[in-house]
Scaffold this motif. Structure first.
Motif, PDB file in Angstrom:
ATOM      1  N   ALA A 157       0.831  -1.208   0.000  1.00 16.26           N
ATOM      2  CA  ALA A 157       0.000   0.000   0.000  1.00 16.26           C
ATOM      3  C   ALA A 157       0.867   1.260   0.000  1.00 16.26           C
ATOM      4  O   ALA A 157       0.491   2.287  -0.582  1.00 16.26           O
ATOM      5  CB  ALA A 157      -0.940  -0.003   1.204  1.00 16.26           C
ATOM      6  N   LEU A 158       2.036   1.192   0.625  1.00 20.54           N
ATOM      7  CA  LEU A 158       2.974   2.316   0.599  1.00 20.54           C
ATOM      8  C   LEU A 158       3.510   2.530  -0.815  1.00 20.54           C
ATOM      9  O   LEU A 158       3.557   3.666  -1.323  1.00 20.54           O
ATOM     10  CB  LEU A 158       4.128   2.048   1.566  1.00 20.54           C
ATOM     11  N   ILE A 159       3.914   1.444  -1.461  1.00 22.09           N
ATOM     12  CA  ILE A 159       4.497   1.531  -2.802  1.00 22.09           C
ATOM     13  C   ILE A 159       3.510   2.109  -3.809  1.00 22.09           C
ATOM     14  O   ILE A 159       3.899   2.779  -4.771  1.00 22.09           O
ATOM     15  CB  ILE A 159       4.977   0.135  -3.249  1.00 22.09           C
ATOM     16  N   GLU A 160       2.218   1.891  -3.582  1.00 23.80           N
ATOM     17  CA  GLU A 160       1.190   2.364  -4.507  1.00 23.80           C
ATOM     18  C   GLU A 160       0.890   3.859  -4.379  1.00 23.80           C
ATOM     19  O   GLU A 160       0.231   4.447  -5.241  1.00 23.80           O
ATOM     20  CB  GLU A 160      -0.099   1.570  -4.300  1.00 23.80           C
ATOM     21  N   LEU A 161       1.402   4.504  -3.317  1.00 22.21           N
ATOM     22  CA  LEU A 161       1.135   5.923  -3.117  1.00 22.21           C
ATOM     23  C   LEU A 161       1.859   6.767  -4.166  1.00 22.21           C
ATOM     24  O   LEU A 161       3.021   6.517  -4.495  1.00 22.21           O
ATOM     25  CB  LEU A 161       1.605   6.364  -1.729  1.00 22.21           C
ATOM     26  N   ASP A 162       1.188   7.794  -4.658  1.00 20.43           N
ATOM     27  CA  ASP A 162       1.827   8.718  -5.593  1.00 20.43           C
ATOM     28  C   ASP A 162       3.042   9.390  -4.955  1.00 20.43           C
ATOM     29  O   ASP A 162       4.066   9.606  -5.618  1.00 20.43           O
ATOM     30  CB  ASP A 162       0.837   9.788  -6.060  1.00 20.43           C
ATOM     31  N   ILE A 163       2.934   9.745  -3.668  1.00 23.00           N
ATOM     32  CA  ILE A 163       4.045  10.437  -3.013  1.00 23.00           C
ATOM     33  C   ILE A 163       5.278   9.549  -2.916  1.00 23.00           C
ATOM     34  O   ILE A 163       6.412  10.054  -2.922  1.00 23.00           O
ATOM     35  CB  ILE A 163       3.655  10.981  -1.625  1.00 23.00           C
ATOM     36  N   PHE A 164       5.083   8.228  -2.841  1.00 24.76           N
ATOM     37  CA  PHE A 164       6.237   7.320  -2.832  1.00 24.76           C
ATOM     38  C   PHE A 164       6.930   7.358  -4.196  1.00 24.76           C
ATOM     39  O   PHE A 164       8.154   7.472  -4.285  1.00 24.76           O
ATOM     40  CB  PHE A 164       5.793   5.899  -2.503  1.00 24.76           C
TER      41      PHE A 164
END
Length: 222
Positions: free
Chosen positions: A92-99
């Motif tokens: 779910a972290l990897i899918e964030l735009d900010i990541f």
């Protein structure tokens, strides 16, 4: 922050740089630091960590198969020559735009070649009134990679944690600064040693320092 002369700024301009990544709101990362597994390779139970590796191609981020972290004792006298295994970053972290924006900011700023492998290390360092946290237990060091990025997510109830860069181990730092939330420090690992001072809490409660450390190459092995 230590003042750097104009001549030194010119000399080091392509060796390290500090920038604010305005496209990223670091608060979006916070929830993903609350369930990091303990780093079992460091004594003291104060550091928590995950990591994964990626490539950037045409502004798209692709996760590579997982591997183990390995550094020689030349670069890490504390846990060098040890195959260190850590859990991967949360999907779910990897899918964030900010990541994605963070990894692209690192790749673009360092002008990495296409298909360059990037390691992303998610690290929380904690401290308590009776226990300092040490973000760099190996001391003043290099990582044994080409480029390093340190993205500051948050500092909560702490003092200390100042990041230093050195042209040589026994010289005074050419850069020293507490990295604020949203700042990204980019470093040529061939040219500089780095270190971050220990942290201690400002009150009787626990303190935390949350960062992403990005490296290229990734330092992960199959």
């Amino acid at each position: 922050m230590q003042k750097v002369s104009e001549s030194m700024q010119l000399e080091y301009a392509f060796m390290f740089t500090l920038r604010k990544v305005n496209s990223i709101n670091p608060k979006g990362f916070k929830q993903f630091f609350n369930d990091l597994p303990l780093d079992p390779y460091i004594k003291g139970s104060y550091r928590f960590r995950r990591l994964s590796r990626f490539i950037v191609s045409e502004n798209k981020l692709s996760k590579l198969p997982h591997g183990y972290l390995f550094q020689s004792k030349e670069y890490n006298p504390l846990v060098g020559d040890v195959k260190r295994e850590f859990a991967e970053l949360d999907d779910a972290l990897i899918e964030l735009d900010i990541f994605k924006y963070m990894v692209l900011a690192f790749s673009d700023s360092c002008k990495l070649h296409p298909e360059a492998e990037i390691g992303v290390h998610q690290i929380r360092t904690t401290c308590s009134p009776n226990n300092l946290g040490n973000p760099a237990p190996e001391g003043i060091h290099q990582d044994g990679t080409d480029f390093i990025g340190i993205f500051s997510v948050d500092r909560e109830n702490i003092q200390g944690g100042e990041t230093h860069l050195y042209a040589a181990k026994k010289e005074k730092p050419v850069f020293n600064k507490v990295l604020n939330s949203g700042e990204l420090l980019l470093v040529n690992d061939h040219e500089f040693y780095h270190f971050t001072t220990p942290i201690k809490p400002q009150t009787d409660a626990q303190g935390t320092r949350d960062v992403f450390v990005l490296t290229s190459p990734s330092l992960l092995c199959d």
